[in-house]
Design a protein around this motif. Structure first.
Motif, PDB file in Angstrom:
ATOM      1  N   GLY A 117      -8.975   7.863  -8.973  1.00  0.00           N
ATOM      2  CA  GLY A 117      -7.946   7.383  -8.060  1.00  0.00           C
ATOM      3  C   GLY A 117      -7.180   8.483  -7.357  1.00  0.00           C
ATOM      4  N   LEU A 118      -7.863   9.579  -7.035  1.00  0.00           N
ATOM      5  CA  LEU A 118      -7.207  10.670  -6.313  1.00  0.00           C
ATOM      6  C   LEU A 118      -7.166  10.354  -4.823  1.00  0.00           C
ATOM      7  N   PRO A 119      -6.166  10.880  -4.101  1.00  0.00           N
ATOM      8  CA  PRO A 119      -6.057  10.589  -2.661  1.00  0.00           C
ATOM      9  C   PRO A 119      -7.244  11.141  -1.878  1.00  0.00           C
ATOM     10  N   MET A 120      -7.482  10.542  -0.709  1.00  0.00           N
ATOM     11  CA  MET A 120      -8.659  10.885   0.074  1.00  0.00           C
ATOM     12  C   MET A 120      -8.668  12.350   0.492  1.00  0.00           C
ATOM     13  N   ALA A 308      -7.399  12.485   9.628  1.00  0.00           N
ATOM     14  CA  ALA A 308      -6.007  12.225   9.262  1.00  0.00           C
ATOM     15  C   ALA A 308      -5.194  11.719  10.442  1.00  0.00           C
ATOM     16  N   ASN A 309      -5.709  11.868  11.667  1.00  0.00           N
ATOM     17  CA  ASN A 309      -5.032  11.315  12.831  1.00  0.00           C
ATOM     18  C   ASN A 309      -5.251   9.813  12.964  1.00  0.00           C
ATOM     19  N   ALA A 310      -6.237   9.275  12.231  1.00  0.00           N
ATOM     20  CA  ALA A 310      -6.579   7.868  12.396  1.00  0.00           C
ATOM     21  C   ALA A 310      -6.383   7.027  11.147  1.00  0.00           C
ATOM     22  N   VAL A 311      -6.462   7.648   9.964  1.00  0.00           N
ATOM     23  CA  VAL A 311      -6.338   6.888   8.721  1.00  0.00           C
ATOM     24  C   VAL A 311      -5.366   7.596   7.792  1.00  0.00           C
ATOM     25  N   ASN A 312      -4.839   6.835   6.846  1.00  0.00           N
ATOM     26  CA  ASN A 312      -3.872   7.376   5.883  1.00  0.00           C
ATOM     27  C   ASN A 312      -4.620   8.071   4.757  1.00  0.00           C
ATOM     28  N   MET A 313      -4.693   9.392   4.844  1.00  0.00           N
ATOM     29  CA  MET A 313      -5.481  10.172   3.897  1.00  0.00           C
ATOM     30  C   MET A 313      -4.773  10.366   2.557  1.00  0.00           C
ATOM     31  N   THR A 314      -3.540   9.855   2.436  1.00  0.00           N
ATOM     32  CA  THR A 314      -2.845   9.969   1.160  1.00  0.00           C
ATOM     33  C   THR A 314      -3.227   8.839   0.210  1.00  0.00           C
ATOM     34  N   LEU A 315      -3.990   7.868   0.684  1.00  0.00           N
ATOM     35  CA  LEU A 315      -4.353   6.719  -0.140  1.00  0.00           C
ATOM     36  C   LEU A 315      -5.627   6.999  -0.928  1.00  0.00           C
ATOM     37  N   SER A 316      -5.803   6.228  -1.991  1.00  0.00           N
ATOM     38  CA  SER A 316      -6.950   6.423  -2.865  1.00  0.00           C
ATOM     39  C   SER A 316      -7.690   5.118  -3.070  1.00  0.00           C
ATOM     40  N   ALA A 317      -8.814   5.202  -3.802  1.00  0.00           N
ATOM     41  CA  ALA A 317      -9.575   3.998  -4.132  1.00  0.00           C
ATOM     42  C   ALA A 317      -8.764   3.055  -5.001  1.00  0.00           C
ATOM     43  N   HIS A 318      -7.882   3.606  -5.830  1.00  0.00           N
ATOM     44  CA  HIS A 318      -7.022   2.752  -6.646  1.00  0.00           C
ATOM     45  C   HIS A 318      -5.990   2.027  -5.797  1.00  0.00           C
ATOM     46  N   ASP A 319      -5.600   2.622  -4.662  1.00  0.00           N
ATOM     47  CA  ASP A 319      -4.595   2.006  -3.788  1.00  0.00           C
ATOM     48  C   ASP A 319      -5.182   0.881  -2.952  1.00  0.00           C
ATOM     49  N   VAL A 320      -6.311   1.145  -2.303  1.00  0.00           N
ATOM     50  CA  VAL A 320      -6.829   0.175  -1.319  1.00  0.00           C
ATOM     51  C   VAL A 320      -8.321  -0.103  -1.482  1.00  0.00           C
ATOM     52  N   GLY A 321      -8.958   0.492  -2.478  1.00  0.00           N
ATOM     53  CA  GLY A 321     -10.392   0.279  -2.650  1.00  0.00           C
ATOM     54  C   GLY A 321     -10.723  -1.194  -2.831  1.00  0.00           C
ATOM     55  N   GLY A 322     -11.724  -1.655  -2.099  1.00  0.00           N
ATOM     56  CA  GLY A 322     -12.163  -3.036  -2.206  1.00  0.00           C
ATOM     57  C   GLY A 322     -11.537  -3.973  -1.198  1.00  0.00           C
ATOM     58  N   LEU A 323     -10.477  -3.531  -0.489  1.00  0.00           N
ATOM     59  CA  LEU A 323      -9.836  -4.404   0.487  1.00  0.00           C
ATOM     60  C   LEU A 323     -10.679  -4.524   1.747  1.00  0.00           C
ATOM     61  N   ILE A 324     -10.632  -5.710   2.352  1.00  0.00           N
ATOM     62  CA  ILE A 324     -11.266  -5.919   3.658  1.00  0.00           C
ATOM     63  C   ILE A 324     -10.174  -6.398   4.603  1.00  0.00           C
ATOM     64  N   MET A 325      -9.951  -5.637   5.671  1.00  0.00           N
ATOM     65  CA  MET A 325      -8.863  -5.940   6.577  1.00  0.00           C
ATOM     66  C   MET A 325      -9.332  -6.870   7.692  1.00  0.00           C
ATOM     67  N   PRO A 326      -8.402  -7.654   8.280  1.00  0.00           N
ATOM     68  CA  PRO A 326      -8.794  -8.607   9.330  1.00  0.00           C
ATOM     69  C   PRO A 326      -9.278  -7.898  10.589  1.00  0.00           C
ATOM     70  N   PRO A 327     -10.230  -8.514  11.302  1.00  0.00           N
ATOM     71  CA  PRO A 327     -10.695  -7.918  12.561  1.00  0.00           C
ATOM     72  C   PRO A 327      -9.529  -7.761  13.534  1.00  0.00           C
ATOM     73  N   GLY A 328      -9.425  -6.592  14.132  1.00  0.00           N
ATOM     74  CA  GLY A 328      -8.380  -6.365  15.125  1.00  0.00           C
ATOM     75  C   GLY A 328      -7.096  -5.805  14.569  1.00  0.00           C
ATOM     76  N   MET A 329      -6.976  -5.710  13.241  1.00  0.00           N
ATOM     77  CA  MET A 329      -5.756  -5.128  12.687  1.00  0.00           C
ATOM     78  C   MET A 329      -5.693  -3.644  13.043  1.00  0.00           C
ATOM     79  N   ILE A 330      -4.543  -3.209  13.481  1.00  0.00           N
ATOM     80  CA  ILE A 330      -4.344  -1.803  13.821  1.00  0.00           C
ATOM     81  C   ILE A 330      -3.839  -1.068  12.587  1.00  0.00           C
ATOM     82  N   MET A 331      -4.648  -0.160  12.081  1.00  0.00           N
ATOM     83  CA  MET A 331      -4.242   0.674  10.953  1.00  0.00           C
ATOM     84  C   MET A 331      -4.114   2.111  11.443  1.00  0.00           C
TER      85      MET A 331
END
Length: 650
Positions: A117-120, A308-331
Motif C-alpha cells: 500500500g505504498l503511494p504511487m 503527476a500533472n494528471a493523477v494524484n500520485m500520493t495515492l496507493s492501491a490500499h487507497d483506491v485500488g479496485g475502484l471504477i470511476m464513472p465515465p466523464g468524471m474529471i479526476m
C-alpha cells in the motif's frame, strides 16, 4: 424473489474488457508455451536468451512470439547465424534481454508495493530500483558471466552504463503508462489480483520496449551490448574444442564475432557483427555516451514526473485500488481518495441477493416484537441487485432487501426501537429526517454517534412526538449511500385520527435518481460524470411503476417524498388540480392550504396532496422535467422514469 449471488461473486466478470483479457491471456499462455518449447528443442541460442524470449512472450503474448519468429527463430537448420545477421534483429535481441531482466524486477516490485500500500510516486522509484538491480546484477552480470568473461564484479562495472541507458528508457516508457492507466477510470489495474493489473503491466512493457529499442540498436552497433547469439555443439572429433566453447566465448561478442564463426565456435553473435566491430571511426566516444546517457536520464525523469500533472500520485492501491470511476468524471492531481471512493461504482460481485422487477419496495414493516410497550423494528443494510425495468438492473444498497426500504408505519406517541444491522463492506448510520428525537439518536456519523461498522448492530430508540410524512436515510457518506438506495418512508398517524384530512386511497411516492453505465452502477451526483440517466418512483421506472386504481368521485392522498434527488422535481398530476394539505410533515391549516397542479419537490422535502378523481381515464403523475420521464434518454411506451398512472373507472 431473492436469490443467492455467492457463486456470482466468485466468478463474475464485470466489464467487457474482462472478457477480452481472458481471451488475451489464453493467447499469452499458448504463445509462451510454444516459444519455450521451440527455443529449447530447436533454436541454437544460449540459455539466457532462450529465457529472455520466454519471459518477454509471457509479458507481451503473441507480440513476443512475433518478435521471436521475425528476429530469432532459425528458419532452417544451420541458418541461425545468417538469419540473425541484420542489425535490426540484433537490436531486438539486445532489447529482449533488457526487457526480460528489467521488466521482471519491475513486475515483482509492483506486486510487492501494491500489497504494502505504498503511494504511487514511491512505487515508481522502487520499481525502477528493482528493475535496474535485477537487470544489472542478475540478468546481465550473472547470467551473462560466462559469455562476457572476467569476474562477476568486472561484469557489473562493464554492464553498468549500457544497463543504465536501457533501463532509463525502459522505465521512461513504462512509468506514464502504468501511472495513467492504473489511476485512470478503472483502478482495478492497481491490484495484482485483477486481470487488468497484468494487462497494464503488459502494455507498459510494450511501451518500454518501443522506447528502448532504438538505443539498443545503437549500443549493439557500438559494441556496448550483445545482440542475438548462436550456440552449437562441436563435432565429436574435437572434444577439447567443444568443451572450451560450451562455456561460451569469454570475450565480448562484438569483439570476436568473426573468430567464433571461423572456428566453428560454440557461441557466436551472428555473422553480421563483423561490420559492427567498435574500432576506428565506429567506436563509441565519450561525448556520444554522455549525450545518450543524459538523454535517457531526462526521458526517465519526464516519464516518472509527468503523470503527476494528471493523477494524484500520493495515492496507493490500499487507497483506491479496485475502484471504477464513472465515465466523464474529471479526476485531477489533487482529487482525494475519499472523493473517488464515494463516486466509484458498486462492485457487483458483492451483491448478496437479486430481486426481479416484480419485487416492490416500501412494504410496511411489522414490529419484530413488542417489549414492555416498545415496538421493536429490525433493519438490515446490505448490497443487492435490483431490477428497475425489465432487463435493467442496478447494484444497490438496501434496507431489508427493498428499495425504497420498508415503510415504518407508527402512531404519534409510540415508543419505538430500531435495531440496525450493517452487512455492507462500509460503515453506515440512519437519520430520522424531520423528527424531533434525542440528539444521540439523530444519526449523523462522527457527530452524534460513531458509524455502524460492518457486521455491527446499532440501536435507535425514541418516542414519536409528531405526526405526518417523514423518511429515514443514511447519514454516513450520504451522497453515496442514499443515492444507492438507503432511504425509506416513515409515516406517522396522528394520535387523534380526526386531525388528518380524510382520503379514500393513499399512495406514497419516493423519488430517486440512478446512474447506470456499461453494466455498472454509480451514485448519481450533480457533478461531472455523475449525472443520472435513470429515474424511479419507489424503486421502479415507468412502465414498471405501479398503477393506482380508483373510482370517479374518490379522493387520493399522495405523499411526495424527495428521498434522494439531485434536482427539484416539479411533480404534476393530470386530470385536475390537487390541494396541498401538508408540507415537510406539518399539516397546513385550512387557510394555508392551496390548490395546484404541479408542486416542486426538492431534496428532503415532503408534500401531502389530495386529488379528486373527476373523470374516468388514465391520468398521469409525472415529473415535468421531460428528461426525467425517460429511461437512459429514451421514452418507453410513451414515457419513462418518474411517471405512473392513475386508472380511474366509473
Amino acid at each position: 424473489m431473492g436469490e443467492s449471488c455467492a457463486r456470482e461473486r466468485r466468478a463474475r466478470l464485470i466489464q467487457p474488457i474482462d472478457y477480452f483479457l481472458v481471451a488475451w491471456f489464453v493467447l499469452v499462455a499458448i504463445s509462451t508455451i510454444w516459444v519455450g518449447v521451440d527455443q529449447f528443442r530447436h533454436n541454437p541460442e544460449p540459455a539466457v536468451m532462450k529465457w529472455g524470449f520466454i519471459l518477454v512472450t509471457l509479458y507481451l503474448g503473441p507480440i513476443g512470439a512475433l518478435l521471436y519468429v521475425l528476429a530469432d527463430k532459425e528458419p532452417r537448420p544451420g541458418e541461425h547465424e545468417e538469419f540473425t545477421r541484420p542489425l535490426w534483429k540484433q537490436g531486438i535481441g539486445s532489447t529482449i534481454h533488457c526487457v526480460a531482466g528489467d521488466a521482471t524486477g519491475i513486475i515483482v516490485a509492483a506486486v510487492v508495493v501494491a500489497s504494502l500500500g505504498l503511494p504511487m510516486w514511491l512505487d515508481l522509484i522502487i520499481e525502477y530500483a528493482a528493475g535496474f538491480a535485477f537487470g544489472l546484477f542478475v540478468f546481465q552480470a550473472l547470467f551473462m558471466k560466462n559469455m562476457m568473461g572476467g569476474s562477476y564484479w568486472q561484469n557489473v562495472r562493464r554492464s553498468f552504463l549500457p544497463e543504465f541507458i536501457s533501463m532509463n528508457l525502459m522505465m521512461a516508457g513504462m512509468a506514464p503508462v502504468m501511472s495513467l492507466l492504473m489511476m485512470g477510470r478503472d483502478m482495478r489495474a492497481m491490484l495484482p489480483t485483477e486481470l487488468l493489473f497484468w494487462a497494464v503491466m503488459s502494455f507498459g512493457i510494450a511501451a518500454g520496449f518501443v522506447l528502448a529499442y532504438p538505443v539498443n540498436v545503437w549500443m549493439v552497433k557500438k559494441g556496448l551490448k550483445h545482440g542475438l547469439m548462436t550456440v552449437r555443439p562441436q563435432p565429436a572429433s574435437h572434444p577439447q574444442e567443444h568443451d572450451a566453447h560450451a562455456q561460451h566465448n569469454p570475450q565480448p561478442p562484438e569483439a570476436h564475432a568473426g573468430h567464433d564463426q571461423a572456428a566453428g565456435g560454440a557461441s557466436s553473435p551472428g555473422s553480421g557483427h563483423e561490420a559492427h566491430q567498435p574500432s576506428g571511426a565506429g567506436a563509441v566516444t565519450v561525448p556520444q555516451l554522455t549525450v545518450v546517457g543524459a538523454f535517457s536520464a531526462i526521458a526517465l525523469v519526464v516519464g516518472m514526473v509527468a503523470p503527476a500533472n494528471a493523477v494524484n500520485m500520493t495515492l496507493s492501491a490500499h487507497d483506491v485500488g479496485g475502484l471504477i470511476m464513472p465515465p466523464g468524471m474529471i479526476m485531477t492531481r489533487d482529487t482525494p481518495a475519499e472523493a473517488m471512493r464515494d463516486m466509484a461504482a458498486v462492485d457487483p460481485r458483492a451483491a448478496t441477493a437479486a430481486y426481479d422487477v416484480d419485487t416492490r419496495g416500501d412494504e410496511v414493516l411489522e414490529p419484530a416484537r413488542i417489549e414492555d410497550g416498545v415496538r421493536v423494528f429490525e433493519l438490515t443494510v446490505s448490497q443487492i441487485r435490483w431490477e428497475i425495468l425489465p432487463g435493467v438492473t442496478v447494484d444497490a444498497y438496501a434496507y431489508n432487501g427493498q428499495i425504497p426500504g420498508p415503510r415504518l408505519q407508527v402512531t404519534q406517541g409510540d415508543r419505538i426501537r430500531i435495531d440496525v444491522t450493517n452487512e455492507l463492506d462500509e460503515s453506515t448510520t440512519v437519520h430520522w429526517h424531520g423528527l424531533d428525537v434525542p440528539n444521540e439518536m439523530d444519526g449523523p456519523a462522527g457527530i452524534t454517534q460513531d458509524p455502524i461498522q460492518p457486521g455491527d448492530t446499532y440501536r435507535y430508540e425514541y418516542t414519536v412526538k409528531q405526526w405526518g410524512t417523514f423518511f429515514y436515510h443514511s447519514h454516513d457518506h450520504a451522497d453515496r449511500q442514499q443515492a444507492l438506495g438507503l432511504y425509506g418512508a416513515l409515516i406517522i398517524d396522528p394520535a387523534d385520527p380526526g386531525l388528518q384530512p380524510p382520503a379514500d386511497r393513499e399512495y406514497t411516492i419516493q423519488l430517486q435518481e440512478w446512474l447506470s453505465r456499461e453494466g455498472l452502477t454509480y451514485p448519481a451526483m450533480p457533478m461531472e460524470g455523475g449525472m443520472p440517466n435513470y429515474f424511479t418512483i419507489n424503486g421502479k421506472a415507468y412502465p414498471a411503476t405501479e398503477t393506482i386504481d380508483m373510482k370517479v368521485g374518490e379522493t387520493l392522498r399522495v405523499r411526495f417524498i424527495g428521498s434522494n434527488t439531485n434536482d427539484i422535481h416539479p411533480m404534476h398530476i393530470h386530470g385536475g388540480p390537487f390541494t396541498v394539505v401538508a408540507r415537510d410533515g406539518a399539516a397546513l391549516t385550512t387557510a394555508q392550504q392551496f390548490q395546484a397542479d404541479t408542486i416542486n419537490v426538492g431534496p428532503g422535502q415532503r408534500y401531502d396532496v389530495l386529488w379528486n378523481a373527476l373523470e374516468p381515464g388514465q391520468w398521469l403523475i409525472h415529473c415535468h422535467i421531460n428528461h426525467h420521464t425517460t429511461n437512459n434518454n429514451v421514452e418507453t411506451d410513451g414515457a419513462g422514469g418518474l411517471t405512473m398512472i392513475i386508472n380511474v373507472t366509473e
